[in-house]
Design an enzyme around this catalytic site. Structure first.
Site, PDB file in Angstrom:
ATOM      1  N   SER A  45       0.842  -1.207   0.000  1.00 56.95           N
ATOM      2  CA  SER A  45       0.000   0.000   0.000  1.00 56.95           C
ATOM      3  C   SER A  45       0.873   1.252   0.000  1.00 56.95           C
ATOM      4  O   SER A  45       0.402   2.346  -0.319  1.00 56.95           O
ATOM      5  CB  SER A  45      -0.927   0.005   1.221  1.00 56.95           C
ATOM      6  OG  SER A  45      -0.182  -0.158   2.414  1.00 56.95           O
ATOM      7  N   LYS A 112       4.538 -11.597   3.113  1.00 60.43           N
ATOM      8  CA  LYS A 112       3.093 -11.777   2.910  1.00 60.43           C
ATOM      9  C   LYS A 112       2.829 -11.833   1.416  1.00 60.43           C
ATOM     10  O   LYS A 112       3.400 -11.039   0.658  1.00 60.43           O
ATOM     11  CB  LYS A 112       2.302 -10.623   3.546  1.00 60.43           C
ATOM     12  CG  LYS A 112       0.806 -10.676   3.239  1.00 60.43           C
ATOM     13  CD  LYS A 112       0.006  -9.754   4.133  1.00 60.43           C
ATOM     14  CE  LYS A 112      -0.086  -8.313   3.690  1.00 60.43           C
ATOM     15  NZ  LYS A 112      -0.684  -8.079   2.353  1.00 60.43           N
ATOM     16  N   GLU A 114      -0.510 -12.375  -1.568  1.00 58.80           N
ATOM     17  CA  GLU A 114      -1.960 -12.401  -1.798  1.00 58.80           C
ATOM     18  C   GLU A 114      -2.302 -13.698  -2.525  1.00 58.80           C
ATOM     19  O   GLU A 114      -1.770 -13.956  -3.614  1.00 58.80           O
ATOM     20  CB  GLU A 114      -2.382 -11.168  -2.607  1.00 58.80           C
ATOM     21  CG  GLU A 114      -2.116  -9.889  -1.845  1.00 58.80           C
ATOM     22  CD  GLU A 114      -2.620  -8.634  -2.553  1.00 58.80           C
ATOM     23  OE1 GLU A 114      -3.355  -8.738  -3.554  1.00 58.80           O
ATOM     24  OE2 GLU A 114      -2.286  -7.536  -2.067  1.00 58.80           O
ATOM     25  N   GLU A 181      -8.963  -9.651   4.099  1.00 53.54           N
ATOM     26  CA  GLU A 181      -9.372  -8.263   3.786  1.00 53.54           C
ATOM     27  C   GLU A 181     -10.738  -8.222   3.098  1.00 53.54           C
ATOM     28  O   GLU A 181     -11.051  -9.062   2.232  1.00 53.54           O
ATOM     29  CB  GLU A 181      -8.313  -7.619   2.882  1.00 53.54           C
ATOM     30  CG  GLU A 181      -8.688  -6.201   2.452  1.00 53.54           C
ATOM     31  CD  GLU A 181      -7.546  -5.404   1.841  1.00 53.54           C
ATOM     32  OE1 GLU A 181      -6.436  -5.931   1.705  1.00 53.54           O
ATOM     33  OE2 GLU A 181      -7.795  -4.223   1.509  1.00 53.54           O
TER      34      GLU A 181
END
Ligand code: KIV
Length: 263
Positions: A45, A112, A114, A181
């Site tokens: 982000s 991490k 996704e 999320e």
């Protein structure tokens, strides 16, 4: 002296105390967050709030490494997770090569990625080869262009069951924790109950094992867009703008620097 989190402490927290995770992109803020956060996430982000881009897709591995180095330097007693950016874990060999690069060039504790159940082999391979993996499921920001927007997940039975499958697959593959999320709260709660690793939510309600927020959102610094799940704990943008405006007025009027600030 702050005691650093470990993977076993993170695993042991399940069913006891919620985990506090927050993003950090630089040494300055990492130091400020060290005391209160269990885990610092160098999230991709940063490509939006730090680099000013539209989405996270163009974040690069070198960018993530640079920011991870700064965060680890600023907060040596934090457990730090680095996001692997879009395109850097397309198969298990590529993922391993890039994770090694992150581990060799930074002091982060884990990475991490996704994922969904289709990524099981990649996660298994990373874990088998010594890389601690936090699996990010649900709304995957790196899929924003292919999905045509940020879409809340778990809205129907089929979607909810798929998410439960994703979570179980990630646990089975050896992930030590999960970020979930943009998922309907009741579905996220079910997912947290269906696995024995901590599930850390963002826009996933309060029935999970911890929360993560993007710091520039929760401090009210990022003005472009505020998702529904963001609680602003500070009106950072207003405070910063007011401070700079006051500074500008004082410079123009020669009020600053006065006696107190000169040699
Ligand atoms: O990049 C990031 O900051 C993240 C959070 C939204 C969890 O992945």
């Amino acid at each position: 002296m702050i005691k650093k989190m470990t993977i076993s402490k993170i695993l042991n927290s399940k069913g006891k105390e919620p985990l506090v995770m927050i993003t950090a992109y630089d040494a300055l803020f990492a130091k400020l967050f060290e005391q209160s956060a269990d885990i610092l996430l160098v999230g991709d982000s940063l490509n939006m709030s730090f680099a000013g881009k539209q989405d996270t897709i163009s974040a690069t591995l070198n960018q993530m490494i640079y920011h991870s180095q700064a965060v680890c330097k600023g907060s040596p007693s934090s457990f730090v997770i680095c996001d692997m950016p879009f395109g850097t874990y397309s198969n298990k060999k590529v993922a391993f090569k890039n994770a090694i690069k992150i581990f060799q060039q930074t002091d982060v504790d884990a990475i991490k990625i996704e994922v969904n159940a289709a990524h099981t082999k990649i996660v298994k391979y990373l874990v088998k080869n010594g890389i601690a993996v936090c699996a990010h499921i649900g709304l995957l920001p790196q899929s924003v262009r292919s999905e045509g927007g940020y879409k809340v997940k778990g809205k129907d039975k089929q979607g909810s069951l798929a998410l439960i499958d994703d979570a179980k697959a990630m646990q089975e593959a050896g992930a030590f924790c999960m970020v979930i999320e943009g998922v309907k709260a009741e579905v996220a709660t079910k997912i947290a109950k269906s696995v024995n690793i901590p599930v850390i939510g963002i826009g996933a309600g309060c029935g999970v094992d911890g929360q993560v927020l993007v710091y520039s959102d929760m401090l009210g610094l990022f003005e472009s867009f505020t998702p529904k799940f963001v609680k602003k704990y500070l009106d950072g943008a207003t405070l910063v703008k007011n401070a700079i405006a006051t500074y500008a007025i004082e410079v123009k009027s020669r009020k600053f620097p006065d006696e107190k600030y000169i040699y």
